[in-house]
Design an enzyme around this catalytic site. Structure first.
Site, PDB file in Angstrom:
ATOM      1  N   VAL A 212       0.852  -1.206   0.000  1.00 61.49           N
ATOM      2  CA  VAL A 212       0.000   0.000   0.000  1.00 61.49           C
ATOM      3  C   VAL A 212       0.882   1.249   0.000  1.00 61.49           C
ATOM      4  CG1 VAL A 212      -1.692   1.343   1.316  1.00 61.49           C
ATOM      5  CG2 VAL A 212      -1.981  -1.127   1.089  1.00 61.49           C
TER       6      VAL A 212
ATOM      7  N   LEU B  89      -7.139   0.109  -3.122  1.00 60.04           N
ATOM      8  CA  LEU B  89      -6.435  -0.397  -4.296  1.00 60.04           C
ATOM      9  C   LEU B  89      -6.227  -1.907  -4.207  1.00 60.04           C
ATOM     10  CD1 LEU B  89      -3.217  -0.859  -3.397  1.00 60.04           C
ATOM     11  CD2 LEU B  89      -3.153   1.600  -3.727  1.00 60.04           C
TER      12      LEU B  89
ATOM     13  N   GLY C 146     -13.090 -19.847  -8.138  1.00 59.44           N
ATOM     14  CA  GLY C 146     -11.669 -20.204  -8.151  1.00 59.44           C
ATOM     15  C   GLY C 146     -11.283 -20.994  -6.926  1.00 59.44           C
TER      16      GLY C 146
ATOM     17  N   CYS D  19      -5.237  -9.271   2.562  1.00 50.14           N
ATOM     18  CA  CYS D  19      -6.350  -8.438   3.024  1.00 50.14           C
ATOM     19  C   CYS D  19      -7.611  -9.229   3.390  1.00 50.14           C
ATOM     20  CB  CYS D  19      -6.681  -7.397   1.970  1.00 50.14           C
ATOM     21  SG  CYS D  19      -5.241  -6.402   1.565  1.00 50.14           S
TER      22      CYS D  19
ATOM     23  N   ARG E 252       1.262 -14.183  -0.042  1.00 52.17           N
ATOM     24  CA  ARG E 252       0.680 -14.260   1.303  1.00 52.17           C
ATOM     25  C   ARG E 252      -0.727 -14.848   1.230  1.00 52.17           C
ATOM     26  NH1 ARG E 252       1.634  -8.275   3.334  1.00 52.17           N
ATOM     27  NH2 ARG E 252       1.320  -7.927   1.110  1.00 52.17           N
TER      28      ARG E 252
HETATM   29  C1  UGA Z   1      -8.513  -6.323  -1.894  1.00 56.33           C
HETATM   30  C2  UGA Z   1      -9.627  -5.364  -2.334  1.00 56.33           C
HETATM   31  O1  UGA Z   1     -10.130  -5.768  -3.612  1.00 56.33           O
HETATM   32  C3  UGA Z   1      -9.121  -3.925  -2.419  1.00 56.33           C
HETATM   33  O2  UGA Z   1     -10.201  -3.050  -2.733  1.00 56.33           O
HETATM   34  C4  UGA Z   1      -8.515  -3.540  -1.059  1.00 56.33           C
HETATM   35  O3  UGA Z   1      -7.954  -2.246  -1.120  1.00 56.33           O
HETATM   36  C5  UGA Z   1      -7.408  -4.529  -0.710  1.00 56.33           C
HETATM   37  O4  UGA Z   1      -7.963  -5.858  -0.655  1.00 56.33           O
HETATM   38  C6  UGA Z   1      -6.877  -4.141   0.644  1.00 56.33           C
HETATM   39  O5  UGA Z   1      -7.607  -4.265   1.631  1.00 56.33           O
HETATM   40  O6  UGA Z   1      -5.769  -3.588   0.709  1.00 56.33           O
HETATM   41  P1  UGA Z   1      -6.449  -7.504  -3.121  1.00 56.33           P
HETATM   42  O7  UGA Z   1      -6.250  -8.245  -1.843  1.00 56.33           O
HETATM   43  O8  UGA Z   1      -5.295  -6.867  -3.792  1.00 56.33           O
HETATM   44  O9  UGA Z   1      -7.518  -6.321  -2.916  1.00 56.33           O
HETATM   45  O10 UGA Z   1      -7.055  -8.523  -4.158  1.00 56.33           O
HETATM   46  P2  UGA Z   1      -8.440  -8.784  -4.891  1.00 56.33           P
HETATM   47  O11 UGA Z   1      -8.300  -8.430  -6.312  1.00 56.33           O
HETATM   48  O12 UGA Z   1      -9.573  -8.189  -4.171  1.00 56.33           O
HETATM   49  O13 UGA Z   1      -8.498 -10.364  -4.792  1.00 56.33           O
HETATM   50  C7  UGA Z   1      -8.542 -11.004  -3.514  1.00 56.33           C
HETATM   51  C8  UGA Z   1      -8.654 -12.492  -3.684  1.00 56.33           C
HETATM   52  O14 UGA Z   1      -9.933 -12.838  -4.202  1.00 56.33           O
HETATM   53  C9  UGA Z   1      -7.626 -13.102  -4.667  1.00 56.33           C
HETATM   54  O15 UGA Z   1      -7.145 -14.312  -4.136  1.00 56.33           O
HETATM   55  C10 UGA Z   1      -8.423 -13.326  -5.927  1.00 56.33           C
HETATM   56  O16 UGA Z   1      -7.919 -14.339  -6.755  1.00 56.33           O
HETATM   57  C11 UGA Z   1      -9.790 -13.694  -5.342  1.00 56.33           C
HETATM   58  N1  UGA Z   1     -10.914 -13.437  -6.272  1.00 56.33           N
HETATM   59  C12 UGA Z   1     -11.223 -12.186  -6.664  1.00 56.33           C
HETATM   60  C13 UGA Z   1     -11.664 -14.523  -6.720  1.00 56.33           C
HETATM   61  O17 UGA Z   1     -11.411 -15.691  -6.361  1.00 56.33           O
HETATM   62  N2  UGA Z   1     -12.719 -14.268  -7.559  1.00 56.33           N
HETATM   63  C14 UGA Z   1     -13.048 -13.021  -7.970  1.00 56.33           C
HETATM   64  O18 UGA Z   1     -14.034 -12.879  -8.733  1.00 56.33           O
HETATM   65  C15 UGA Z   1     -12.278 -11.958  -7.514  1.00 56.33           C
END
Ligand code: UGA
Length: 434
Positions: free
Chosen positions: A11, A153, A255, A262, A329
């Site tokens: 971040v 983000l 998935g 997060c 992580r």
């Molecule tokens: C998440 C949030 O999306 C951000 O808005 C937030 O700022 C961030 O946490 C945080 O708290 O700092 P992030 O952890 O980078 O972001 O990743 P995501 O894109 O949200 O994905 C999280 C997990 O969900 C991943 O393992 C991803 O593969 C999974 N996912 C996501 C799915 O299995 N299916 C989906 O449709 C979307």
């Protein structure tokens, strides 16, 4: 404006680069001196799509610098942004705030003129009040406001999300602090709304948003499993569901479960906070439990395909918790590999960006390949666990000469079904008719 950023993780660093790109003078502070040395030598310490070029450009223009001295980062700053980690405590759901409190206490020592202290780390409700009280004790004469400034983000899209946010949430009751934050974000306000709310509401927004997305993912994973059992196709189902704007089409990809630094931590922290507040959070609790089961389900799905082979070779494509990042992580891929390693199997792994981080977690228990094709060489089954676009574009014709058996388990549903089937592969997907 002059901005100090405390913490140079996933971040803090993109935030620093983004604010420098917006024209501010940014100093990033980190206790880890080896990290600061790398950053001072213009070498980013993490991988993020699009970060490298902006990082180099802003370093060269003198708008972005790095130090391990809190004094340098704080004393001249109009805004000090705290972006240190708030991991779960050891064997607990409660967030560990020691780094945050340490940072706040040190900041207090170096405050000079009016400063806005903005908390970007995800923190439990009421933390802003606590930080305010701590600083008041250490620096009673200083003029400052503590603001909650949650970050939304996504890793892998950090630069894009920072520079084109859906919304900017500012949690404070102070008009003066709101004006400072508004000035800081001025270049983005043509296209983005700034939402000014109470500090406690802002703290809740971050947890509520992350937990909602986690619930959405868990829900679609359950629907996908249901589709598999009743012969429906999840991509058609999500298309039908997602076309309803009340549901929305994003975050409906089934998935291997959600991971990262997060969602797992924030869902647990929300349940913990709710318990303390005597509020029901059973939906989130069920989501956490369901998500934890997911890696076992995926490992079984993969092993099912090699149950007739003794000491099978398993190719794993993807180790990062999602595409576009080197972060492992709480990665579902790492959890699946760890489960597979409980069996008598040989695992060959490849990830385009996450090999170094994965090695720290998996050690020498797996074989590391230089590319997807090497990982698939001799494989009895190939499993895709991270949705890198290079895996969607694998030349399955070429791979056919390398693998031992043409079986693919696509845990991210990214493979073109007709293409791979035409080449004679057996394909298993999530929530598909196969
Ligand atoms: C998440 C949030 O999306 C951000 O808005 C937030 O700022 C961030 O946490 C945080 O708290 O700092 P992030 O952890 O980078 O972001 O990743 P995501 O894109 O949200 O994905 C999280 C997990 O969900 C991943 O393992 C991803 O593969 C999974 N996912 C996501 C799915 O299995 N299916 C989906 O449709 C979307």
């Amino acid at each position: 404006m002059k901005i100090g950023i405390i913490g140079t993780g996933y971040v803090g660093l993109p935030t620093g680069v983004g604010l420098a790109e917006m024209g501010h003078t940014v100093i990033c502070v980190d206790k880890d001196e080896s990290k600061i040395k790398e950053l001072q030598a213009s070498r980013p310490t993490l991988y993020e799509d699009g970060l490298n070029d902006l990082f180099i450009k802003n370093c060269h223009e003198g708008k972005l610098s790095f130090t391990s001295s809190m004094k340098e980062g704080v004393s001249e700053a109009n805004v000090v942004i705290i972006a240190v980690g708030t991991p779960s405590k050891y064997q607990s759901e409660a967030p560990d705030l020691q780094f945050l409190y340490q940072a706040a206490d040190e900041i207090a020592v170096y405050l000079r003129d009016y400063t806005v202290i903005a908390i970007k780390s995800t923190v439990p409700v009421g933390t802003g009040d606590k930080i305010e009280r701590r600083i008041a004790q250490i620096a009673p004469q200083c003029d400052y406001d503590v603001v909650s400034l949650p970050e939304f983000l996504r890793e892998g899209f950090a630069m894009h999300d920072f520079l084109h946010p859906d919304r900017i949430v500012v949690g404070t009751e102070s008009k003066r602090a709101r004006n400072v934050i508004r000035r800081m974000y001025e270049p983005l306000l043509k296209e983005t709304k700034i939402l000014e709310v109470a500090r406690r509401s802002s703290e809740v927004i971050k947890y509520a948003a992350n937990a909602f997305l986690a619930v959405k993912i868990h829900y679609i994973n359950e629907i996908a499993d249901f589709c598999e059992k009743v012969g429906a196709e999840i991509s058609e189902v999500t298309m039908g569901m997602g076309s309803d704007p009340r549901i929305g089409s994003r975050f409906l990809c089934p998935g291997p479960g959600y991971g990262g630094s997060c969602f797992p931590k924030d869902t647990k922290a929300l349940v913990y906070m709710a318990e303390k507040a005597n509020a029901d959070m059973s939906l989130v609790r069920v989501t956490i439990e369901g998500n934890e089961q997911r890696s076992t389900t995926m490992a079984k799905k993969i092993l099912q395909e090699v149950k007739d082979v003794s000491r099978p070779k398993i190719a794993i494509l993807g180790l990062a918790f999602k595409g576009g990042t080197d972060d492992c992580r709480e990665s579902p891929a790492i959890k699946v590999v760890s489960q597979l390693l409980n069996e008598d199997v040989i695992v060959q792994v490849y990830d385009p960006k996450a090999m170094i981080n994965a090695r720290k977690l998996l050690g020498e228990r797996v074989e590391y390949a230089k590319d997807a094709y090497e990982a698939m060489t001799g494989a009895d089954v190939t499993a895709i666990l991270t949705e890198w676009s290079e895996f969607a574009n694998i030349d399955w014709g070429k791979a056919a000469h390398l693998v031992h058996r043409k079986i693919v388990v696509d845990c991210r549903n990214i493979i073109h079904i007709q293409d791979i089937k035409q080449k004679g592969y057996k394909l298993r997907r999530i929530g598909g008719k196969d």
